[in-house]
Scaffold this active site. Structure first.
Site, PDB file in Angstrom:
ATOM      1  N   GLN A 118      18.680   3.419  -5.119  1.00 11.94           N
ATOM      2  CA  GLN A 118      19.516   4.597  -3.942  1.00 11.94           C
ATOM      3  C   GLN A 118      20.874   4.050  -3.963  1.00 11.94           C
ATOM      4  O   GLN A 118      21.943   4.769  -3.876  1.00 11.94           O
ATOM      5  CB  GLN A 118      18.898   4.476  -2.492  1.00 11.94           C
ATOM      6  CG  GLN A 118      19.304   5.427  -1.747  1.00 11.94           C
ATOM      7  CD  GLN A 118      18.782   6.804  -2.061  1.00 11.94           C
ATOM      8  OE1 GLN A 118      17.703   7.031  -3.057  1.00 11.94           O
ATOM      9  NE2 GLN A 118      19.284   7.878  -1.425  1.00 11.94           N
TER      10      GLN A 118
ATOM     11  N   GLU B  25      -4.606  -7.413  -9.842  1.00 11.88           N
ATOM     12  CA  GLU B  25      -5.267  -8.462  -9.233  1.00 11.88           C
ATOM     13  C   GLU B  25      -5.539  -8.373  -7.812  1.00 11.88           C
ATOM     14  O   GLU B  25      -5.522  -9.132  -6.894  1.00 11.88           O
ATOM     15  CB  GLU B  25      -4.701  -9.616  -9.211  1.00 11.88           C
ATOM     16  CG  GLU B  25      -4.221 -10.158 -10.773  1.00 11.88           C
ATOM     17  CD  GLU B  25      -3.767 -11.576 -10.880  1.00 11.88           C
ATOM     18  OE1 GLU B  25      -4.156 -12.483 -10.170  1.00 11.88           O
ATOM     19  OE2 GLU B  25      -2.979 -11.809 -11.858  1.00 11.88           O
TER      20      GLU B  25
ATOM     21  N   GLU C 241      -4.806  -2.375  -0.708  1.00  7.43           N
ATOM     22  CA  GLU C 241      -5.666  -1.975   0.273  1.00  7.43           C
ATOM     23  C   GLU C 241      -6.710  -3.168   0.253  1.00  7.43           C
ATOM     24  O   GLU C 241      -7.453  -3.430   1.432  1.00  7.43           O
ATOM     25  CB  GLU C 241      -6.558  -0.544  -0.162  1.00  7.43           C
ATOM     26  CG  GLU C 241      -5.400   0.517   0.401  1.00  7.43           C
ATOM     27  CD  GLU C 241      -4.208   0.629  -0.747  1.00  7.43           C
ATOM     28  OE1 GLU C 241      -3.239   1.241  -0.282  1.00  7.43           O
ATOM     29  OE2 GLU C 241      -4.323   0.062  -1.870  1.00  7.43           O
TER      30      GLU C 241
END
Length: 380
Positions: A336, A363, A367
């Site tokens: 950006q 790995e 979550e």
């Protein structure tokens, strides 16, 4: 507590910078575009001691600690995270598994070749239908006298084609039983052991990823690490340390993207002044710098606990989760800041952005890290 880098770590960092300037930087985009895995480069890194970082000197390694290891992965990844990923996978997964769970004969047999990169190592846990659900693996190892016969396949395996040796987890018991899997070391050339499809990836393209295939592959019982049924538990412990690797990889990506953004913000002028003088850009850089600092502290706390032999499942998962998400955020913001130029391959930030995403998946996804952290909290 001393937060300064040691003299050894500063020497390591400088040697990597010098090495990268000569051997990595001129080839980054060529390797990326072609998905070329530069085996010869890793041989050179082996000569420098960076492929057996944690291996004791008695087995041909460098005998360094986890703080040193983090610095090595970080510095390489600031230049090319594909190379950093492969160095990390070789050190922490294949080599690390043998170092942690191999008997003395096994260590003497395999570690010297791995520590010097005479052999490149692979590690096989993931399968096509069992990503996060590794306990549901389908690859089997059936005992037949003094041998085990392996059938099945592993995918998303780093160095599956070019690797000379692999540590593989296979099912020796019932599916879903955490004590029904075992770890085997398999050398390239073993009958029935081959490589399959090479993945065409978004990022980390110079780090080779492919299938491992087992078709009535006979492996001697002496190639089992530990005892039958211990493979899955071993793998979880290996992944604890591996999360430090991915954290360090993420940190290197974030720092590389951040440094490129700072450089561009100082050089690019709009409306008569450097864009870094505008508050919108300055605040982005402030956030990036702060989150990188926090990532680094988490990673080195995990490294400290690993060096001390303390249980670091929670802090390792925290470090991996946070640093990987920061690497994605920082590389996104770096693009950006670069504006349209950041979207081109003329500037390094687009590659950092593509590479960073893997860190939130490999790995153990973000979550899964949250699952590990929450379970550790609730069971403590």
């Amino acid at each position: 507590m001393n937060f300064d880098y040691t003299e050894t770590q500063e020497m390591i960092a400088q040697s990597i910078r010098d090495f990268a300037a000569q051997h990595i930087t001129p080839n980054i985009m060529e390797w990326d575009e072609a998905q070329h895995f530069p085996v010869d480069l890793f041989k050179k890194l082996g000569e420098m001691g960076f492929m057996g970082v944690l291996v004791p000197e008695e087995y041909g390694g460098s005998g360094l600690n986890y703080h040193d290891y983090v610095r090595i992965i970080e510095e390489i990844s600031k230049v090319d995270s594909s190379i950093g990923l492969s160095v990390a996978a070789h050190n922490s997964l294949c080599t690390g598994h043998i170092l942690q769970f191999g008997n003395e004969e096994q260590k003497k047999r395999w570690l010297p070749k791995l520590a010097t990169a005479e052999w490149i190592g692979a590690w096989g846990l993931t399968e096509h239908n069992t990503g996060s659900d590794a306990g549901g693996m389908n690859t089997t190892a059936v005992k037949d006298g003094d041998y085990y016969v392996l059938n099945g396949a592993k995918n998303f395996i780093t160095h599956a084609i070019s690797g000379d040796i692999a540590v593989v987890i296979a099912r020796t018991g019932e599916k879903g039983d955490s004590h029904g899997m075992s770890a085997f070391v398999i050398e390239k050339g073993t009958e029935g052991f081959t490589s399959g499809k090479k993945e065409n990836k978004l990022g980390m393209r110079a780090s080779e990823t492919a299938e491992l295939i087992f078709d009535n592959c006979r492996v001697h019982k002496d190639n089992m690490l530990g005892n039958e049924g211990e493979g899955f538990v071993q793998a979880l412990k290996v992944l604890d340390g591996g999360r430090i690797s991915i954290g360090a990889l993420s940190l290197g990506i974030a720092k590389g993207a951040y440094e490129a953004a700072v450089k561009y913000a100082n050089e690019r002028e709009q409306f008569g002044k450097a864009i870094g003088k505008f508050q919108a850009i300055g605040f982005k850089l402030a956030d990036m710098a702060t989150e990188i600092e926090a990532s680094e502290l988490l990673i080195h706390k995990a490294a400290f606990m690993k060096n001390e032999g303390r249980r670091m499942t929670k802090i390792g998962a925290m470090a991996k989760m946070y640093a990987s998400e920061v690497s994605v955020k920082v590389s996104n913001e770096a693009i950006q800041i670069h504006g349209g130029y950041g979207y081109t391959k003329d500037f390094p930030v687009e590659k950092f952005y593509r590479d960073a995403k893997l860190c939130t998946i490999g790995e153990g996804t973000t979550e899964i890290q949250k699952l590990v952290i929450s379970r550790t909290i609730l069971n403590s």
